[in-house]
Write a protein that holds these residues in place. Structure first.
Motif, PDB file in Angstrom:
ATOM      1  N   ALA A  94      33.911  44.557  39.708  1.00 14.10           N
ATOM      2  CA  ALA A  94      34.668  46.033  39.800  1.00 14.10           C
ATOM      3  C   ALA A  94      36.078  46.046  39.971  1.00 14.10           C
ATOM      4  N   ARG A  95      36.676  45.164  40.721  1.00 15.82           N
ATOM      5  CA  ARG A  95      38.114  45.122  41.131  1.00 15.82           C
ATOM      6  C   ARG A  95      38.789  44.923  39.693  1.00 15.82           C
ATOM      7  N   ALA A  96      38.332  44.079  38.949  1.00 20.53           N
ATOM      8  CA  ALA A  96      38.827  43.509  37.758  1.00 20.53           C
ATOM      9  C   ALA A  96      39.202  44.802  36.807  1.00 20.53           C
ATOM     10  N   LEU A  97      37.934  45.669  36.765  1.00 21.78           N
ATOM     11  CA  LEU A  97      38.030  46.763  35.851  1.00 21.78           C
ATOM     12  C   LEU A  97      38.625  48.201  36.622  1.00 21.78           C
ATOM     13  N   ILE A  98      39.180  48.032  37.583  1.00 23.67           N
ATOM     14  CA  ILE A  98      39.919  49.209  38.284  1.00 23.67           C
ATOM     15  C   ILE A  98      41.047  49.685  37.417  1.00 23.67           C
ATOM     16  N   ASN A  99      41.642  48.909  36.678  1.00 25.91           N
ATOM     17  CA  ASN A  99      42.854  49.544  36.017  1.00 25.91           C
ATOM     18  C   ASN A  99      42.513  49.812  34.647  1.00 25.91           C
ATOM     19  N   ASN A 100      40.988  49.948  34.273  1.00 23.86           N
ATOM     20  CA  ASN A 100      40.643  50.200  32.975  1.00 23.86           C
ATOM     21  C   ASN A 100      41.254  48.859  31.788  1.00 23.86           C
ATOM     22  N   PRO A 101      40.998  47.888  32.293  1.00 20.03           N
ATOM     23  CA  PRO A 101      41.876  46.654  31.360  1.00 20.03           C
ATOM     24  C   PRO A 101      41.376  46.568  29.685  1.00 20.03           C
ATOM     25  N   GLN A 102      42.191  46.216  28.791  1.00 17.13           N
ATOM     26  CA  GLN A 102      41.829  46.246  27.354  1.00 17.13           C
ATOM     27  C   GLN A 102      41.568  44.571  27.535  1.00 17.13           C
TER      28      GLN A 102
END
Length: 227
Positions: free
Chosen positions: A153-161
């Motif tokens: 969830a933390r890794a996705l918080i910046n809406n990564p590509q």
């Protein structure tokens, strides 16, 4: 995010000895590809991830990550790239023990967005990974699988590509491993590029491509799907 590496090498100085970790790595993948990378310990897998996240720079060659030329970019450009485009998932979770689950997920946003916005985004992601009911718990109160879902969830918080996974299931049993893979599959459906480093050959059946690295060189490549 399209990725291209051409004639990439990386070495480290250890005392008087120069250790060659990567040697003439050469590959490219299209946006939305799930690439698995396997190989023995010390083969250069984690170093490759650090180059792909622009944490470190190659000694020579070309590293193109979307619109970023990672070798020519300055430190601020590389930092901005990581902040806006990359999610990193670690084997040992790397959660902050002094903060609860929701705060751990929010941390990457706190210097840049209002706390209320960060809280709302964190809750949505925790709901997605099945951890919303544990948002006020501390990492020490979580199982290994719960800690890894929090880390995702933390890794996705910046809406990564681009999502880089360094042995994300290495500390988990088979059931929890499969739960993490299911989450990654759901993420992958959104055309996110995933690069997963693993010792677990069972995981190579997932994704679009599988590269093996030994002694700093790619020795085998299998492309399952051509996009």
């Amino acid at each position: 995010m399209q990725i291209k590496l051409q004639n990439v090498s990386k070495s480290y100085q250890k005392g008087t000895e120069l250790i060659q970790v990567l040697n003439n790595i050469d590959f490219s993948i299209e946006s939305g590809t799930w690439l698995n990378i396997t190989g023995p310990s010390g083969s250069g897998k984690t170093t490759l991830l650090r180059l792909l996240s622009a944490i470190e720079q190659a000694d020579n060659g070309q590293v193109v990550l979307g619109h970023l030329d990672a070798i020519k970019a300055n430190e601020e450009e590389r930092r901005s790239f990581r902040r806006n485009s990359v999610g990193y998932i670690f084997q040992d979770f790397q959660l902050f023990e002094q903060f609860d689950v929701q705060t751990n997920v929010m941390i990457p946003l706190l210097p840049y967005e209002p706390r209320k916005v960060a809280e709302e985004k964190a809750e949505k992601l925790l709901d997605m990974v099945g951890m919303l009911h544990r948002k006020n718990h501390m990492p020490s109160q979580l199982s290994g699988g719960e800690q890894q879902r929090t880390a995702i969830a933390r890794a996705l918080i910046n809406n990564p590509q681009l999502i880089l996974c360094d042995e994300p299931t290495g500390n988990l049993d088979i059931e929890k491993r499969d739960q993490i893979i299911e989450i990654l599959q759901e993420i992958h459906q959104n055309v996110v590029t995933i690069i997963l480093v693993t010792h677990d050959l069972e995981l190579t059946k997932y994704g679009d491509a599988h590269f093996e690295i030994r002694n700093g060189q790619l020795i085998d490549r299998t492309i399952s799907i051509v996009r």
